[in-house]
Enzyme design. Structure first.
Site, PDB file in Angstrom:
ATOM      1  N   ARG A 106      -8.848  47.207   3.631  1.00 45.75           N
ATOM      2  CA  ARG A 106      -8.033  48.028   2.733  1.00 45.75           C
ATOM      3  C   ARG A 106      -7.281  47.191   1.700  1.00 45.75           C
ATOM      4  O   ARG A 106      -6.764  47.730   0.722  1.00 45.75           O
ATOM      5  CB  ARG A 106      -7.050  48.876   3.535  1.00 45.75           C
ATOM      6  CG  ARG A 106      -7.691  50.120   4.165  1.00 45.75           C
ATOM      7  CD  ARG A 106      -6.683  50.934   4.937  1.00 45.75           C
ATOM      8  NE  ARG A 106      -6.385  50.345   6.240  1.00 45.75           N
ATOM      9  CZ  ARG A 106      -5.460  50.810   7.075  1.00 45.75           C
ATOM     10  NH1 ARG A 106      -4.727  51.865   6.740  1.00 45.75           N
ATOM     11  NH2 ARG A 106      -5.254  50.221   8.241  1.00 45.75           N
ATOM     12  N   ASN A 109      16.722   7.886 -28.303  1.00 43.56           N
ATOM     13  CA  ASN A 109      16.736   9.122 -29.085  1.00 43.56           C
ATOM     14  C   ASN A 109      15.346   9.368 -29.646  1.00 43.56           C
ATOM     15  O   ASN A 109      14.797   8.505 -30.342  1.00 43.56           O
ATOM     16  CB  ASN A 109      17.746   9.050 -30.225  1.00 43.56           C
ATOM     17  CG  ASN A 109      17.888  10.401 -30.928  1.00 43.56           C
ATOM     18  OD1 ASN A 109      18.678  11.237 -30.534  1.00 43.56           O
ATOM     19  ND2 ASN A 109      17.095  10.609 -31.962  1.00 43.56           N
ATOM     20  N   ALA A 147      10.727   7.535 -39.412  1.00 42.87           N
ATOM     21  CA  ALA A 147      10.216   8.901 -39.414  1.00 42.87           C
ATOM     22  C   ALA A 147       8.821   8.952 -40.022  1.00 42.87           C
ATOM     23  O   ALA A 147       8.506   8.220 -40.959  1.00 42.87           O
ATOM     24  CB  ALA A 147      11.165   9.812 -40.185  1.00 42.87           C
TER      25      ALA A 147
END
Length: 461
Positions: free
Chosen positions: A15, A376, A422
């Site tokens: 079931r 960082n 960057a």
């Protein structure tokens, strides 16, 4: 008196409509049969024997080290299932608890209460009963005028009067062990199901002059048997409420306990706050004074004290004391966030260590890397760890600065106190105190606007 436990776990559970065998379906983070066996373990029995059949290998794997096993080759009923355990138990003197592997909500206290009652009354058999609001589908407890148990009548075998009874059989019994196995040899399959019912043992014992009793437990919800997905959801909801209430009693605050989903083995320290719609799974450990906000999902993760998890996903990770993450970030396996470190929004970290007091603010991927202290990492940084064949490691030393938009192509080392400008793509090591700049030189084209405008419409003028 020695105590023994027989767990019935041989059925397939058609079931459930599932490839997974019924007793292996999970409730709050562990298979149903494991909940049952752990509750039985808590009363310190001398032996636990689990009757397996369908999915025997999988069941034995889940319960390895917690139980012995016997095989019921054909599922011929509960009486036949218990009889298969005779090789392990038939010659033992003591009391035997028989329970089913699809009833995950029974507590160890209920099992202990049944044992104690059985021993106190000196019964040959004691059935655990409950008062059911709707007894349909359960076996009914038929008593005489003095309240003694005469027999148990199954739903398909009961007459109209018997089916009006609300006291039901929970499927849990306590027997004098040797009398149990002696009686099982007299059980027949003369019933609507053509099965050998364990419940017939009660009438056989009574007919032999033995005393059969019943212990009625106060909480009917414990007796819920899981035969389909609806009952599985009901059992999960009851277990979830029980787990959350236990945490609250231990000093954890829930903003909305009904929508916080905590697995059974999760540990949470005091004065931690769990907001709504939080999922915490597996072997997760959370310390004191933490905040887990809405939408967080935490799996098999260790979290220290004074940690904030804001709407983020953590799996197989570690966050030390005084750290924070999120919103909308993801710690993947073997991510380690050291004390005081900050992981901001939309950050993904995998198999990497973020050192003490370092910051990975936002929109960054850190994979297969070690970052030292006070590092960082600027916005949009990528630790490129995979070349299509293998994954390599990146190391960033203490107090280094990684500029926004940088890509660090592993294997590469950035020494401590170094800088990456960057928008640089770093493929070579960066020495201590150096700044690495790896990008195309900027070129400005004078008066380009007007040159372009000549080839466009006057709207550009």
């Amino acid at each position: 008196m020695k105590k023994f436990v027989v767990v019935l776990a041989a059925g397939k559970g058609t079931r459930m409509k599932s490839k997974l065998y019924k007793v292996l379906h999970q409730v709050c983070g562990k298979p149903m049969v494991e909940h049952v066996v752990e509750a039985a373990e808590a009363i310190n029995p001398d032996k636990i024997v689990t009757v397996v059949g369908n999915g025997a290998d999988e069941v034995e794997k889940v319960l390895a080290g917690k139980s012995e096993f016997v095989l019921q080759e054909k599922q011929l009923g509960t009486g036949d299932a218990v009889l298969t355990a005779q090789t392990e138990l038939a010659d033992q003197v003591g009391a035997t608890l028989v329970i089913t592997g699809d009833t995950p909500l029974f507590t160890s206290q209920t099992f202990q209460n049944l044992f104690d009652y059985h021993q106190k009354k000196g019964n040959a058999a004691t059935v655990l009963t409950a008062q059911a609001p709707n007894p349909y589908g359960y076996g009914r407890i038929i008593r005489d005028e003095q309240g003694n148990v005469l027999r148990i009548v199954e739903q398909k075998d009961g007459n109209t009067e018997e089916l009006q009874v609300n006291e039901i059989n929970t499927g849990v019994f306590c027997f004098d062990n040797q009398k149990l196995f002696a009686a099982l040899k007299h059980v027949t399959n003369n019933n609507a199901q053509g099965e050998y019912y364990l419940t017939d043992v009660l009438e056989i014992l009574r007919n032999h002059g033995e005393h059969v009793g019943a212990y009625k437990m106060p909480d009917f919800s414990e007796s819920l048997g899981v035969n389909d997905r609806i009952a599985l959801a009901q059992a999960t909801k009851i277990m979830q409420k029980r787990i959350n209430e236990e945490h609250m009693r231990n000093g954890v605050s829930f903003v909305d306990p009904a929508t916080a989903y905590i697995d059974a083995d999760v540990e949470i320290g005091c004065d931690t706050v769990i907001e709504a719609n939080v999922v915490i799974k597996g072997k997760t450990v959370i310390g004191n004074d933490c905040l887990i906000t809405t939408g967080s999902r935490i799996v098999d993760t260790k979290i220290g004290n004074h940690v904030t998890v804001t709407s983020s996903t953590l799996e197989n990770a570690t966050m030390a004391d005084h750290t924070d993450i999120g919103p909308n970030s993801h710690l993947r396996p073997n991510a380690v966030i050291c004390s005081g470190a900050h992981v901001g929004n939309f950050v993904e970290i995998k198999n990497a260590t973020i050192g003490e007091n370092s910051k990975v603010g936002h929109l960054t991927y850190v994979g297969d890397a070690t970052l030292g202290k006070d590092v960082n990492v600027g916005c949009g940084t990528i630790f490129a760890n995979y070349d299509g064949v293998q994954k390599d490691h990146t190391t960033v030393g203490d107090k280094s600065f990684i500029g926004s938009g940088a890509t660090l192509v592993a294997p590469v080392n950035v020494a401590d106190h170094a800088f990456v400008a960057a928008d640089s793509t770093i493929t070579k090591d960066v020495a201590r105190y150096d700044m690495a700049i790896a990008r195309g030189r900027q070129v400005n084209k004078p008066d380009y606007w007007h040159k372009l405008a000549l080839s466009k419409s006057e709207d550009w003028q």
